[in-house]
Design an enzyme around this catalytic site. Structure first.
Site, PDB file in Angstrom:
ATOM      1  N   LYS A 199       0.934  -1.325   0.209  1.00  0.00           N
ATOM      2  CA  LYS A 199       0.019   0.068  -0.023  1.00  0.00           C
ATOM      3  C   LYS A 199       0.857   1.121   0.059  1.00  0.00           C
ATOM      4  O   LYS A 199       1.722   1.485   0.991  1.00  0.00           O
ATOM      5  CB  LYS A 199      -0.944   0.091   1.286  1.00  0.00           C
ATOM      6  N   ARG A 220       1.387   9.749   5.760  1.00  0.00           N
ATOM      7  CA  ARG A 220       1.793   8.173   6.235  1.00  0.00           C
ATOM      8  C   ARG A 220       3.067   7.697   5.787  1.00  0.00           C
ATOM      9  O   ARG A 220       3.059   6.426   5.619  1.00  0.00           O
ATOM     10  CB  ARG A 220       0.520   7.421   5.681  1.00  0.00           C
ATOM     11  N   LYS A 251      -2.218  -1.514  -3.781  1.00  0.00           N
ATOM     12  CA  LYS A 251      -3.063  -0.292  -3.742  1.00  0.00           C
ATOM     13  C   LYS A 251      -2.354   0.950  -3.726  1.00  0.00           C
ATOM     14  O   LYS A 251      -1.377   1.026  -3.052  1.00  0.00           O
ATOM     15  CB  LYS A 251      -3.906  -0.327  -2.414  1.00  0.00           C
TER      16      LYS A 251
HETATM   17  C1  PBG Z   1      -6.999   3.139   5.449  1.00  0.00           C
HETATM   18  C2  PBG Z   1      -7.426   3.269   4.010  1.00  0.00           C
HETATM   19  C3  PBG Z   1      -7.488   3.969   3.157  1.00  0.00           C
HETATM   20  C4  PBG Z   1      -7.860   3.611   2.150  1.00  0.00           C
HETATM   21  C5  PBG Z   1      -8.598   2.442   2.289  1.00  0.00           C
HETATM   22  N1  PBG Z   1      -8.058   2.033   3.623  1.00  0.00           N
HETATM   23  C6  PBG Z   1      -6.876   5.413   3.302  1.00  0.00           C
HETATM   24  C7  PBG Z   1      -5.313   5.844   3.580  1.00  0.00           C
HETATM   25  O1  PBG Z   1      -4.446   5.075   3.850  1.00  0.00           O
HETATM   26  O2  PBG Z   1      -5.285   7.047   3.465  1.00  0.00           O
HETATM   27  C8  PBG Z   1      -8.081   4.446   0.778  1.00  0.00           C
HETATM   28  C9  PBG Z   1      -9.103   3.880  -0.256  1.00  0.00           C
HETATM   29  C10 PBG Z   1      -9.530   4.905  -1.371  1.00  0.00           C
HETATM   30  O3  PBG Z   1      -8.702   5.929  -1.567  1.00  0.00           O
HETATM   31  O4  PBG Z   1     -10.260   4.857  -2.064  1.00  0.00           O
HETATM   32  N2  PBG Z   1      -8.009   2.744   6.385  1.00  0.00           N
END
Ligand code: PBG
Length: 326
Positions: A199, A220, A251
Site C-alpha cells: 500500500k 503516512r 493499492k
Molecule cells: C485506511 C485506508 C485508506 C483507504 C483504504 N483504507 C486511506 C489511507 O490510507 O489514507 C483508501 C481507499 C481509497 O482511497 O479509495 N483505512
C-alpha cells in the site's frame, strides 16, 4: 527466401473473431464494492469528491449491498465512519462491539448470511482523533507494536461481528502474524485475512479522506510505501504470505500495474488490487466534462488491472460494472 504472409490483423477483423481471441474478460464475481457506513446519519450523504458514492445510513447500506449482491459482485468491503465525538487517541470505537463498523458488519451478515463475502477494513484511521492508522508514541510517531495489540483485538471484534474476511490496511510491521494468532486464539481459525500488503503513500487517496472524514494532519509516509519502490513491495508480500495472509493486495491499482504483475508472478495466493478513490474521481471528473467516454474508460481500466494480474478488484464502480457485464 520469402517470408510467409503473417497478418495479426486477421484476428482483429470482426467482433466475433475479436471476442474469440480475447485474453482478459471481466466478471462480476471478481469485483468487490467498498461501502461507507456513517454513524448517526438519518439519510445517505453524498461525498462531493466521489460523485455517485455516499456515506450510508444502516438502512441505505443494506439497500446498496442488496443491489450489489443481486448484480453478482463478489464481496463487500465495509468502512465505518464514527461520530466525531466517538474518536479518541487510541481509536477505541473500532474495538467496541457496538461501534459503527461492527454494527454494520453484523447487519450485513444478518441480511446475507454466506450469500456474499463480508469484509471489514481493519485500521484505526477512521477511529482516531489524530487520523493516523495507529496509536502515537510520545514523540508523535506511530507506535508499531502498541498498534499491533489494538489490531489484534479489533480483528477479533470484527470476526465476532461476523466478518468473513478482515482487511488490515494500516501497514504496521508484523500485523498479519499478530492478527492471525489473535483470530486463531479466539476460535476464528476460519476467518480469512485480505492483506493490504503493498500500500503506497501516494496522493490518490484524497477523496477517501473526505469519505471517512479523516482528521489526519501530515502524511503516512512512515508506514505506507514510497511510490518509487517495487522490490520493497515484494518484501512486504513475502512477509505477509509467511505470516499467514490468505489474499494479498496492491493499492492503488492503475498507477501500480507493474507491482501487481510482479506480485502475481511471485506468490500462489490470490492477488487483489484496490482501484482507489482518486482513480475513480479522475475518471468521473473527466467524464463529467465530456472529455472521455466514461463507460469505456471504466471497463478499460478494470481490464488493465486484471490483465496485469489482479484476480480480485475493489472498485466503487463494482455494482454498475457488474450490471453492465450481465
Ligand atoms: C485506511 C485506508 C485508506 C483507504 C483504504 N483504507 C486511506 C489511507 O490510507 O489514507 C483508501 C481507499 C481509497 O482511497 O479509495 N483505512
Amino acid at each position: 527466401m520469402s517470408f510467409p504472409d503473417i497478418r495479426p490483423r486477421r484476428l482483429r477483423r470482426t467482433p466475433a473473431i475479436r471476442r474469440l481471441v480475447e485474453e482478459t474478460r471481466l466478471a462480476p464475481s471478481e469485483l468487490v464494492l467498498p461501502l461507507f457506513l456513517k454513524e448517526g446519519l438519518t439519510e445517505p450523504k453524498p461525498i462531493s469528491s466521489l460523485p455517485g458514492v455516499v456515506q450510508h445510513t444502516r438502512e441505505s447500506l443494506l439497500k446498496a449491498a442488496t443491489e450489489a449482491v443481486s448484480a453478482g459482485v463478489g464481496g463487500l468491503m465495509l468502512f465505518g465512519v464514527p461520530d466525531n465525538a466517538n474518536k479518541d487517541a487510541t481509536g477505541s470505537a473500532g474495538l467496541d462491539p457496538d461501534g459503527i463498523l461492527n454494527v454494520g458488519v453484523r447487519d450485513l451478515r444478518r441480511e446475507f448470511g454466506d450469500a456474499t463475502v463480508v469484509m471489514s477494513d481493519l485500521c484505526l484511521d477512521e477511529f482516531t482523533s489524530h487520523g493516523h492508522c495507529g496509536v502515537l508514541a510520545a514523540d508523535g510517531s506511530v507506535d508499531n507494536d502498541a498498534t499491533l495489540k489494538i489490531y489484534a483485538e479489533m480483528a477479533v471484534a470484527q470476526a465476532d461481528a461476523g466478518a468473513h474476511m478482515v482487511g488490515p490496511s494500516g501497514m504496521m510491521d508484523g500485523q498479519i502474524g499478530v492478527i492471525r494468532k489473535a483470530l486463531d486464539a479466539a476460535g476464528h481459525q476460519d476467518i480469512a485475512i485480505l492483506a493490504y500488503s503493498a500500500k503506497y503513500a501516494g496522493a490518490f487517496y484524497g477523496p477517501f479522506r473526505e469519505a471517512v472524514e479523516s482528521t489526519l494532519q501530515g502524511d503516512r509516509r512512515q508506514y505506507q510505501q514510497d511510490p518509487p519502490n517495487l522490490r520493497e513491495a515484494l518484501r512486504e508480500v513475502d512477509l505477509d504470505v509467511a505470516e499467514g495472509a490468505d489474499i494479498v493486495m496492491v493499492k492503488p491499482a492503475l498507477p501500480y500495474l507493474d507491482v501487481i504483475a510482479a506480485i502475481r508472478d511471485r506468490v500462489t495466493v490470490p492477488v487483489a488490487a484496490y482501484q482507489v478513490s482518486g482513480e475513480y474521481a479522475m475518471v468521473e471528473a473527466a467524464a463529467a466534462n465530456g472529455w472521455i467516454d466514461r463507460e469505456r474508460v471504466i471497463l478499460e481500466s478494470l481490464t488493465s488491472i486484471k490483465r496485469a494480474g489482479a484476480q480480485i478488484t475493489l472498485t466503487y464502480w463494482a455494482t454498475e460494472v457488474a450490471q453492465m457485464l450481465k
